[in-house]
Design a protein around this motif. Structure first.
Motif, PDB file in Angstrom:
ATOM      1  N   SER A  46      -6.357  -1.787  -5.341  1.00  0.00           N
ATOM      2  CA  SER A  46      -6.924  -2.692  -3.843  1.00  0.00           C
ATOM      3  C   SER A  46      -5.239  -3.095  -3.277  1.00  0.00           C
ATOM      4  O   SER A  46      -4.586  -3.771  -3.930  1.00  0.00           O
ATOM      5  CB  SER A  46      -7.760  -3.733  -4.203  1.00  0.00           C
ATOM      6  N   GLY A  47      -5.081  -2.760  -2.083  1.00  0.00           N
ATOM      7  CA  GLY A  47      -3.907  -3.252  -1.411  1.00  0.00           C
ATOM      8  C   GLY A  47      -3.883  -2.588   0.001  1.00  0.00           C
ATOM      9  O   GLY A  47      -4.699  -1.737   0.375  1.00  0.00           O
ATOM     10  N   GLY A  48      -2.460  -2.803   0.787  1.00  0.00           N
ATOM     11  CA  GLY A  48      -2.444  -2.258   1.945  1.00  0.00           C
ATOM     12  C   GLY A  48      -1.717  -0.870   2.000  1.00  0.00           C
ATOM     13  O   GLY A  48      -1.282  -0.426   1.097  1.00  0.00           O
ATOM     14  N   GLU A  49      -2.067  -0.142   3.102  1.00  0.00           N
ATOM     15  CA  GLU A  49      -1.824   1.383   3.150  1.00  0.00           C
ATOM     16  C   GLU A  49      -0.171   1.372   3.256  1.00  0.00           C
ATOM     17  O   GLU A  49       0.305   0.637   4.298  1.00  0.00           O
ATOM     18  CB  GLU A  49      -2.380   1.783   4.250  1.00  0.00           C
ATOM     19  N   LEU A  50       0.434   2.045   2.302  1.00  0.00           N
ATOM     20  CA  LEU A  50       1.816   2.151   2.329  1.00  0.00           C
ATOM     21  C   LEU A  50       2.450   3.033   3.460  1.00  0.00           C
ATOM     22  O   LEU A  50       3.441   2.554   4.111  1.00  0.00           O
ATOM     23  CB  LEU A  50       2.169   2.966   0.896  1.00  0.00           C
ATOM     24  N   TRP A  51       1.887   3.937   4.054  1.00  0.00           N
ATOM     25  CA  TRP A  51       2.487   4.657   5.028  1.00  0.00           C
ATOM     26  C   TRP A  51       2.377   4.089   6.183  1.00  0.00           C
ATOM     27  O   TRP A  51       3.533   4.300   7.147  1.00  0.00           O
ATOM     28  CB  TRP A  51       1.397   6.104   5.264  1.00  0.00           C
ATOM     29  N   ASN A  52       1.560   2.703   6.515  1.00  0.00           N
ATOM     30  CA  ASN A  52       1.431   2.286   7.544  1.00  0.00           C
ATOM     31  C   ASN A  52       2.645   1.376   7.862  1.00  0.00           C
ATOM     32  O   ASN A  52       3.471   1.231   8.996  1.00  0.00           O
ATOM     33  CB  ASN A  52       0.457   1.261   7.843  1.00  0.00           C
ATOM     34  N   LEU A  53       3.406   0.811   6.682  1.00  0.00           N
ATOM     35  CA  LEU A  53       4.517  -0.063   6.552  1.00  0.00           C
ATOM     36  C   LEU A  53       5.876   1.132   6.932  1.00  0.00           C
ATOM     37  O   LEU A  53       6.794   0.631   7.504  1.00  0.00           O
ATOM     38  CB  LEU A  53       4.791  -0.695   5.255  1.00  0.00           C
ATOM     39  N   VAL A  65      -0.176  -2.178  -3.960  1.00  0.00           N
ATOM     40  CA  VAL A  65      -1.244  -2.723  -4.752  1.00  0.00           C
ATOM     41  C   VAL A  65      -0.937  -4.139  -5.114  1.00  0.00           C
ATOM     42  O   VAL A  65      -0.026  -4.552  -5.577  1.00  0.00           O
ATOM     43  CB  VAL A  65      -1.419  -1.748  -6.037  1.00  0.00           C
ATOM     44  N   LEU A  66      -1.959  -4.842  -4.922  1.00  0.00           N
ATOM     45  CA  LEU A  66      -2.132  -6.270  -5.167  1.00  0.00           C
ATOM     46  C   LEU A  66      -2.994  -6.683  -6.193  1.00  0.00           C
ATOM     47  O   LEU A  66      -2.891  -7.759  -6.673  1.00  0.00           O
ATOM     48  CB  LEU A  66      -2.390  -7.416  -4.015  1.00  0.00           C
ATOM     49  N   ALA A  67      -4.306  -5.751  -6.266  1.00  0.00           N
ATOM     50  CA  ALA A  67      -5.244  -6.140  -7.481  1.00  0.00           C
ATOM     51  C   ALA A  67      -5.481  -4.626  -7.990  1.00  0.00           C
ATOM     52  O   ALA A  67      -5.345  -3.665  -7.611  1.00  0.00           O
ATOM     53  CB  ALA A  67      -6.303  -6.438  -6.558  1.00  0.00           C
ATOM     54  N   MET A  68      -5.768  -5.216  -9.370  1.00  0.00           N
ATOM     55  CA  MET A  68      -6.452  -3.840 -10.162  1.00  0.00           C
ATOM     56  C   MET A  68      -7.672  -4.232 -10.957  1.00  0.00           C
ATOM     57  O   MET A  68      -7.823  -5.359 -11.503  1.00  0.00           O
ATOM     58  CB  MET A  68      -5.190  -3.706 -11.367  1.00  0.00           C
TER      59      MET A  68
END
Length: 313
Positions: A74-81, A130-133
């Motif tokens: 779970s985390g934010g979308e890398l390509w957006n950044l 990723v922030l959570a696993m």
């Protein structure tokens, strides 16, 4: 189970686990971009989150080896950044550096872990910061506070303890790009270097188990199969070392970035058997039966797994 428990998820780190204070963490995004910037952990935590399961394997995992696992990430979308930084025309790769640094095996000077991935690849896969696993915050050994998840790519690309992403306009030549995780192949023209990036089609046998409730000689063979970003469409099992094949039953696929579990029930007379598993993916790629002797390195070992067992009289 389909997901690997976090404490059983395989670990491969070259350097010591860094100690990172969350209030001091910054992710730098820059290089050949129009708008370099950085983010603190709080900003990353406030991003909208995406969650999905993905499998990744160490590119050095042996046939039948244990360096393969699946988790819910779970985390934010890398390509957006990366888009927010606006890569400049001519940009070709993104170098991801971790906070881990130190002495690698047989290297006399300190190095920092870093790997690059093609910008074109990152644009087409659902990469995450990723922030959570598996429903909990990342543990230190798995990359706390932030790691990259590049589904479908080998584990080396999924950089832990992510410190910066640098867009570059020429192929990266760092230590972990050119001295580690490099494929070498013997050709008539000499030794050729090959990219190690996307997971190749592969399957593994977990166990062969008797089924006494089904009668004498009844067995079940189970395992998993995966292919980076491609669905598994067929899993075949041979009981005679690869001469005759039977189709195994596949579990429903969660997505094309995670393994599928498979099983085959069979009845066998007393004797010795060699079980072989062979996967085929949606691109028509089939596991090779044997190791390709032209490959000179111990990476991407995806030829068929074999296990021997005996049915008692």
């Amino acid at each position: 189970s389909f997901l690997t428990p976090t404490d059983q998820f395989f670990l491969r780190s070259h350097l010591e686990i860094p100690t990172i204070r969350p209030d001091q963490y910054r992710l730098q995004i820059g290089g050949s971009v129009e708008r370099p910037y950085s983010l603190g952990l709080g900003e990353l935590e406030r991003m909208s989150k995406t969650s999905f399961p993905a499998t990744f394997e160490c590119s050095g995992s042996a046939v039948g080896g244990g360096m393969i696992s699946t988790a819910e990430w779970s985390g934010g979308e890398l390509w957006n950044l990366l888009e927010r930084a606006r890569p400049k025309p001519g940009a070709v790769e993104v170098v991801m550096e971790g906070y881990d640094a130190g002495l690698d095996e047989l290297v006399p000077v300190p190095v920092q872990y870093a790997r690059s991935s093609p910008l074109s690849t990152l644009k087409t896969i659902p990469g995450l910061l990723v922030l959570a696993m598996n429903g909990e915050a990342l543990r230190p050994e798995h990359g706390y506070p932030v790691r990259a998840l590049l589904p479908g790519l080998y584990g080396a690309q999924n950089v832990k303890w992510l410190a910066r992403m640098t867009v570059v306009n020429r192929p990266y030549q760092g230590f972990y790009q050119t001295q580690r995780y490099v494929g070498l192949r013997q050709t008539p023209q000499g030794v050729r270097m090959e990219e190690i990036l996307r997971q190749r089609v592969k399957s593994q046998i977990a166990r062969v188990s008797p089924r006494p409730e089904a009668g004498k000689g009844a067995y079940r063979v189970t395992g998993a199969a995966w292919s980076g970003g491609r669905s598994i469409v067929k899993l075949e099992v041979s009981l005679d070392g690869g001469r005759q094949w039977r189709k195994a039953e596949l579990s429903p696929a969660k997505n094309e970035y995670s393994w599928v579990l498979w099983s085959l029930d069979f009845t066998a007379a007393p004797g010795n058997y060699e079980v072989v598993a062979r996967a085929t993916d949606s691109a028509g790629q089939v596991q090779p039966l044997e190791r390709d002797p032209s490959i000179l390195t111990g990476y991407v070992n995806n030829w068929c797994d074999r296990k021997s067992f005996t049915v008692p009289a």
